[in-house]
Design a protein around this motif. Structure first.
Motif, PDB file in Angstrom:
ATOM      1  N   GLU A   6       0.812  -1.211   0.000  1.00 27.86           N
ATOM      2  CA  GLU A   6       0.000   0.000   0.000  1.00 27.86           C
ATOM      3  C   GLU A   6       0.848   1.264   0.000  1.00 27.86           C
ATOM      4  O   GLU A   6       0.325   2.349   0.076  1.00 27.86           O
ATOM      5  N   ILE A  38      -3.747  -1.548  10.457  1.00 26.80           N
ATOM      6  CA  ILE A  38      -4.801  -2.486  10.066  1.00 26.80           C
ATOM      7  C   ILE A  38      -4.281  -3.442   8.998  1.00 26.80           C
ATOM      8  O   ILE A  38      -3.527  -3.046   8.098  1.00 26.80           O
ATOM      9  N   ILE A  39      -4.688  -4.682   9.124  1.00 26.44           N
ATOM     10  CA  ILE A  39      -4.552  -5.635   8.028  1.00 26.44           C
ATOM     11  C   ILE A  39      -5.960  -5.951   7.534  1.00 26.44           C
ATOM     12  O   ILE A  39      -6.825  -6.362   8.320  1.00 26.44           O
ATOM     13  N   PHE A  48      -4.509  -9.401   0.637  1.00 21.52           N
ATOM     14  CA  PHE A  48      -4.175  -8.751   1.899  1.00 21.52           C
ATOM     15  C   PHE A  48      -3.776  -7.307   1.616  1.00 21.52           C
ATOM     16  O   PHE A  48      -3.130  -7.023   0.605  1.00 21.52           O
ATOM     17  N   TYR A  50      -2.161  -3.893   3.788  1.00 21.47           N
ATOM     18  CA  TYR A  50      -1.645  -3.311   5.030  1.00 21.47           C
ATOM     19  C   TYR A  50      -1.933  -1.825   5.032  1.00 21.47           C
ATOM     20  O   TYR A  50      -1.646  -1.123   4.053  1.00 21.47           O
TER      21      TYR A  50
ATOM     22  N   ALA B 235       1.273  -5.583  12.457  1.00 19.37           N
ATOM     23  CA  ALA B 235       0.522  -5.526  11.195  1.00 19.37           C
ATOM     24  C   ALA B 235       1.472  -5.636  10.001  1.00 19.37           C
ATOM     25  O   ALA B 235       1.195  -6.345   9.021  1.00 19.37           O
ATOM     26  N   ARG B 236       2.569  -4.931  10.083  1.00 17.82           N
ATOM     27  CA  ARG B 236       3.536  -4.999   8.977  1.00 17.82           C
ATOM     28  C   ARG B 236       4.113  -6.416   8.862  1.00 17.82           C
ATOM     29  O   ARG B 236       4.352  -6.929   7.765  1.00 17.82           O
ATOM     30  N   ALA B 238       2.620  -9.180   9.675  1.00 15.56           N
ATOM     31  CA  ALA B 238       1.602 -10.033   9.059  1.00 15.56           C
ATOM     32  C   ALA B 238       1.586  -9.847   7.550  1.00 15.56           C
ATOM     33  O   ALA B 238       1.515 -10.816   6.782  1.00 15.56           O
ATOM     34  N   PHE B 239       1.645  -8.617   7.122  1.00 18.26           N
ATOM     35  CA  PHE B 239       1.607  -8.327   5.691  1.00 18.26           C
ATOM     36  C   PHE B 239       2.815  -8.932   4.969  1.00 18.26           C
ATOM     37  O   PHE B 239       2.690  -9.546   3.900  1.00 18.26           O
ATOM     38  N   ALA B 242       2.519 -12.715   4.847  1.00 16.90           N
ATOM     39  CA  ALA B 242       1.538 -13.135   3.847  1.00 16.90           C
ATOM     40  C   ALA B 242       2.160 -13.160   2.459  1.00 16.90           C
ATOM     41  O   ALA B 242       1.837 -14.027   1.634  1.00 16.90           O
ATOM     42  N   PHE B 256      -5.007 -16.368   6.677  1.00 15.71           N
ATOM     43  CA  PHE B 256      -5.110 -15.094   7.404  1.00 15.71           C
ATOM     44  C   PHE B 256      -5.086 -15.279   8.932  1.00 15.71           C
ATOM     45  O   PHE B 256      -4.293 -14.616   9.614  1.00 15.71           O
ATOM     46  N   MET B 260      -1.976 -13.866  11.260  1.00  9.81           N
ATOM     47  CA  MET B 260      -2.220 -12.867  12.311  1.00  9.81           C
ATOM     48  C   MET B 260      -1.755 -13.396  13.669  1.00  9.81           C
ATOM     49  O   MET B 260      -1.169 -12.669  14.469  1.00  9.81           O
TER      50      MET B 260
END
Lengths: 106, 285
Positions: A6, A38-39, A48, A50, B235-236, B238-239, B242, B256, B260
């Motif tokens: 993003e 947020i994810i 997905f 971010y 969060a980063r 997790a991204f 993924a 997902f 997480m």
């Protein structure tokens, strides 16, 4: 699965976006809030997304009750010290949301 | 001869014939479990071609190619071992990940130290294998330079312990490599792609060893860059995780919930570096 980065670069074209449009989240998504970031997960495409803190603030306001202009003004009231940057940041964020199909404008 | 390869709760089978094929299979897979509960869902064959240095590798043609997005294989490849080997690795890894439903199959290196694992998820070309090899020479045990598996609901990891694949530009960094068992890897046009470093030179852990994950580092080699060692938010994390998940389509909600879960509990950093002294500083080695 598609993972979308993003990171928001580039000069926004404020004129190209209708700031009176009302943004609403796409219907089918999961949202996890972690430390003000947020994810988003979209099951239909396995996508997905971010959202950093700025983008998360915008996302949380896309509930169909405010226009983009109102969201900008709302954020400028909350963060008056960053008022000049908010217009550009919010429009950039919406451009990214639209690009990834995670909101609709009405 | 027949060899099963078990990893990620799945298995593939490799039939091989001839001394060159036999030696290559031993070199490639001596640290990959040969036994396990899974039955092989696909069989490959590897065979010496009499009167030449060539091998023939064949993989079954997949019937529903549309259900295998991104798959580049199937069919027959003939050539010297140094050309066939990259296809062999690709097919084995692809088909293990393709049927893995029981956990996260990550495009990630992993190593262990003092009984705890360091996970290095990264895309190809980020310097993952080179960093992995350096770490094995600096106190870490080798698990994998490419594929790591974390069962659902677990924080333990196991690596696909194949030889480490160093690209040709990395070789100059490690003069001692001249003394260890290696297998050159060539493109199909014959040009050198790199070298596979035998697991015996990588300080490997015993086969079938799950190790609890201590931390995650997303490595990124950038020539000439300053050291950057940045703690990532959950969060980063997790991204980024993924983005390294290769079997997402097999998992509930594309993995997902598991991504997480791990991102909430495992500390993670992004490491950008241009030389190993920077890595040593960052990791306090």
């Amino acid at each position: 699965m598609e993972v979308v980065n993003e990171t928001f670069y580039g000069i926004c074209e404020v004129q190209s976006m209708d700031l009176n449009a009302i943004p609403v989240h796409q219907e089918n998504f999961h949202c996890e809030i972690l430390d003000q970031e947020i994810i988003l997960y979209f099951p239909d495409g396995g996508q997905f997304l971010y959202l950093n803190q700025t983008a998360a603030l915008v996302w949380e306001r896309c509930d169909g009750s405010q226009s983009i202009n109102e969201i900008i003004h709302n954020l400028q009231e909350h963060f008056p010290e960053a008022a000049d940057e908010i217009l550009r940041d919010v429009v950039d964020t919406f451009e990214s949301f639209l690009k990834h199909g995670c909101i609709n404008l009405s | 001869m027949k060899r099963s390869l078990h990893f990620g709760g799945r298995a593939v089978s490799l039939h091989f014939k001839g001394p060159v094929s036999h030696a290559l299979v031993d070199f490639m897979f001596s640290n990959v479990p040969a036994h396990g509960p899974a039955r092989a869902h696909i069989t490959f064959s590897l065979e010496d071609v009499g009167g030449s240095d060539d091998l023939v590798f064949s993989a079954p043609v997949l019937k529903n190619s549309e259900s295998h997005p991104g798959y580049l294989g199937s069919g027959v490849v003939r050539g010297p071992a140094n050309q066939v080997v990259s296809r062999l690795l690709y097919e084995v890894d692809y088909h293990l990940a393709d049927r893995c439903h029981s956990g996260l199959y990550l495009h990630a290196a992993c190593l262990a130290r003092k009984g705890q694992a360091l996970l290095l998820p990264a895309a190809s070309g980020s310097g993952k294998s080179t960093l992995t090899y350096w770490l094995t020479q600096n106190g870490y045990n080798y698990l994998s330079d490419e594929s790591s598996y974390i069962p659902l609901y677990s924080q333990d990891v196991i690596g696909f312990t194949r030889p480490a694949h160093l690209k040709k530009n990395s070789l100059a960094l490690f003069p001692k490599l001249e003394t260890v068992p290696t297998q050159p890897v060539h493109w199909t046009d014959g040009s050198l792609l790199g070298w596979l470093i035998g697991t015996g030179a990588l300080n490997p852990l015993p086969v079938e060893n799950f190790v609890p994950i201590q931390s995650i580092i997303f490595p990124n080699y950038r020539a000439g860059s300053m050291l950057s060692y940045e703690r990532l938010s959950p969060a980063r994390t997790a991204f980024e995780l993924a983005g390294c998940l290769t079997n997402a389509r097999n998992l509930p909600e594309h993995g997902f919930p598991e991504i997480m879960r791990l991102a909430r509990v495992l500390p993670a950093w992004r490491l950008s570096y241009s030389n190993f002294s920077q890595v040593a500083d960052a990791l306090s080695l």
